[in-house]
Scaffold this active site. Structure first.
Site, mmCIF file in Angstrom:
data_model
loop_
_atom_site.group_PDB
_atom_site.id
_atom_site.type_symbol
_atom_site.label_atom_id
_atom_site.label_comp_id
_atom_site.label_asym_id
_atom_site.label_seq_id
_atom_site.Cartn_x
_atom_site.Cartn_y
_atom_site.Cartn_z
ATOM 1 N N ASP A 42 -33.863 -5.276 -9.223
ATOM 2 C CA ASP A 42 -34.847 -5.959 -8.596
ATOM 3 C C ASP A 42 -33.947 -6.980 -7.374
ATOM 4 O O ASP A 42 -33.018 -7.103 -7.844
ATOM 5 C CB ASP A 42 -35.507 -6.960 -9.916
ATOM 6 C CG ASP A 42 -37.172 -7.159 -9.340
ATOM 7 O OD1 ASP A 42 -37.294 -6.087 -9.134
ATOM 8 O OD2 ASP A 42 -37.664 -7.882 -9.822
ATOM 9 N N TYR A 47 -32.937 -10.549 -6.283
ATOM 10 C CA TYR A 47 -32.717 -11.852 -6.831
ATOM 11 C C TYR A 47 -33.908 -12.656 -6.122
ATOM 12 O O TYR A 47 -34.348 -12.443 -5.149
ATOM 13 C CB TYR A 47 -31.270 -12.512 -6.245
ATOM 14 C CG TYR A 47 -30.180 -11.843 -6.638
ATOM 15 C CD1 TYR A 47 -29.830 -11.917 -8.060
ATOM 16 C CD2 TYR A 47 -29.337 -11.523 -5.773
ATOM 17 C CE1 TYR A 47 -28.712 -11.418 -8.494
ATOM 18 C CE2 TYR A 47 -27.947 -10.923 -6.351
ATOM 19 C CZ TYR A 47 -27.774 -10.669 -7.393
ATOM 20 O OH TYR A 47 -26.428 -10.254 -8.041
ATOM 21 N N PHE A 84 -26.852 -6.463 -6.187
ATOM 22 C CA PHE A 84 -25.919 -7.385 -6.530
ATOM 23 C C PHE A 84 -25.290 -8.474 -5.722
ATOM 24 O O PHE A 84 -24.581 -9.251 -6.087
ATOM 25 C CB PHE A 84 -24.895 -6.466 -7.360
ATOM 26 C CG PHE A 84 -25.405 -5.815 -8.666
ATOM 27 C CD1 PHE A 84 -25.542 -6.617 -9.853
ATOM 28 C CD2 PHE A 84 -25.668 -4.345 -8.548
ATOM 29 C CE1 PHE A 84 -26.151 -5.738 -11.098
ATOM 30 C CE2 PHE A 84 -26.000 -3.744 -9.593
ATOM 31 C CZ PHE A 84 -26.245 -4.367 -10.899
ATOM 32 N N HIS A 133 -25.473 -3.002 -18.694
ATOM 33 C CA HIS A 133 -25.580 -3.876 -17.781
ATOM 34 C C HIS A 133 -24.601 -5.132 -17.546
ATOM 35 O O HIS A 133 -24.186 -5.496 -18.604
ATOM 36 C CB HIS A 133 -27.046 -4.480 -17.345
ATOM 37 C CG HIS A 133 -27.345 -4.917 -16.164
ATOM 38 N ND1 HIS A 133 -26.976 -6.186 -15.786
ATOM 39 C CD2 HIS A 133 -27.954 -4.420 -15.171
ATOM 40 C CE1 HIS A 133 -27.586 -6.482 -14.598
ATOM 41 N NE2 HIS A 133 -27.990 -5.229 -14.062
#
Length: 223
Positions: free
Chosen positions: A65, A67, A78, A188
């Protein structure tokens, strides 16, 4: 979608944008923008496709997703723009790079544009989110769109490293031809799971070793 992208993606994206599910998704996102904030800004939704031409892809790093806090999302998984505090997952990515890549120095900036320009497709599975509401645009069509992108990259390109962190990303492995590409998997990098196998995965050095065996230039991971 109004956002611009590199012309190499035109044969892939144009047919996708014509599909009914994308028309419905576009209408939904536009309605959400009218009602309040949606991240990232409209001109950055397809930023990954703008910065990384299709034929240049060497690596795909799949996020989930965007941020959802102010100023963070800019269309690259990221990554955050320069000057924005580093999110926890990105801090852990940098820690692993410090341990994995000789001479890597922990960066001040969280802007991964330099990676994108070297052929690292920083792709989130969902490309928009409602402000301050994580996962609010999931299951609206973006996943179908990005699944097709992953499949088409697998189909059209050769010798790409697909980096899949966490169970959500790893489910996308079924879309990738392992005869032509390398898949690297780990938990993750979030603080909740990084100590269970992300730290020490050495994905960055493994990526470069693979690229070099295929006659492709390695990624300079230093930001």
């Amino acid at each position: 979608m109004a956002a611009r992208y590199d012309s190499s993606w035109e044969p892939v994206l144009k047919p996708l944008f014509r599909q009914d599910f994308m028309q419905n998704l576009s209408a939904f996102v536009q309605q959400e923008r009218k009602q309040g904030l949606v991240f990232p800004p409209e001109d950055l939704v397809l930023n990954a496709f703008k910065l990384t031409p299709l034929e240049d892809i060497k690596v795909v790093i799949l996020g989930q997703d965007p941020y959802h806090n102010d100023g963070q999302a800019h269309g690259l998984s990221f990554s955050v723009p320069a000057g924005i505090p580093l999110p926890p997952s990105l801090r852990n990515i940098y820690k692993e790079l410090e341990a994995d890549i000789p001479g890597f120095q922990y960066p001040v900036s969280g802007d991964l544009t330099k990676w994108a320009k070297q052929g690292v497709l920083l792709l989130n599975a969902t490309l928009t989110v409602r402000a301050h509401q994580a996962a609010s645009h999931q299951k609206r069509g973006w996943e179908e769109f990005t699944d097709q992108i992953i499949h088409l990259v697998s189909q059209k390109q050769n010798n790409v490293v697909f980096i899949l962190w966490g169970t959500y990303a790893q489910k996308k492995g079924m879309l990738i031809d392992t005869q032509k590409h390398l898949i690297l998997q780990a938990v993750h990098p979030s603080p909740l799971s990084a100590h269970r196998g992300f730290f020490g995965c050495k994905h960055f050095s493994q990526t470069n070793a693979y690229l070099e065996t295929k006659g492709r230039s390695p990624i300079d991971w230093q930001i």
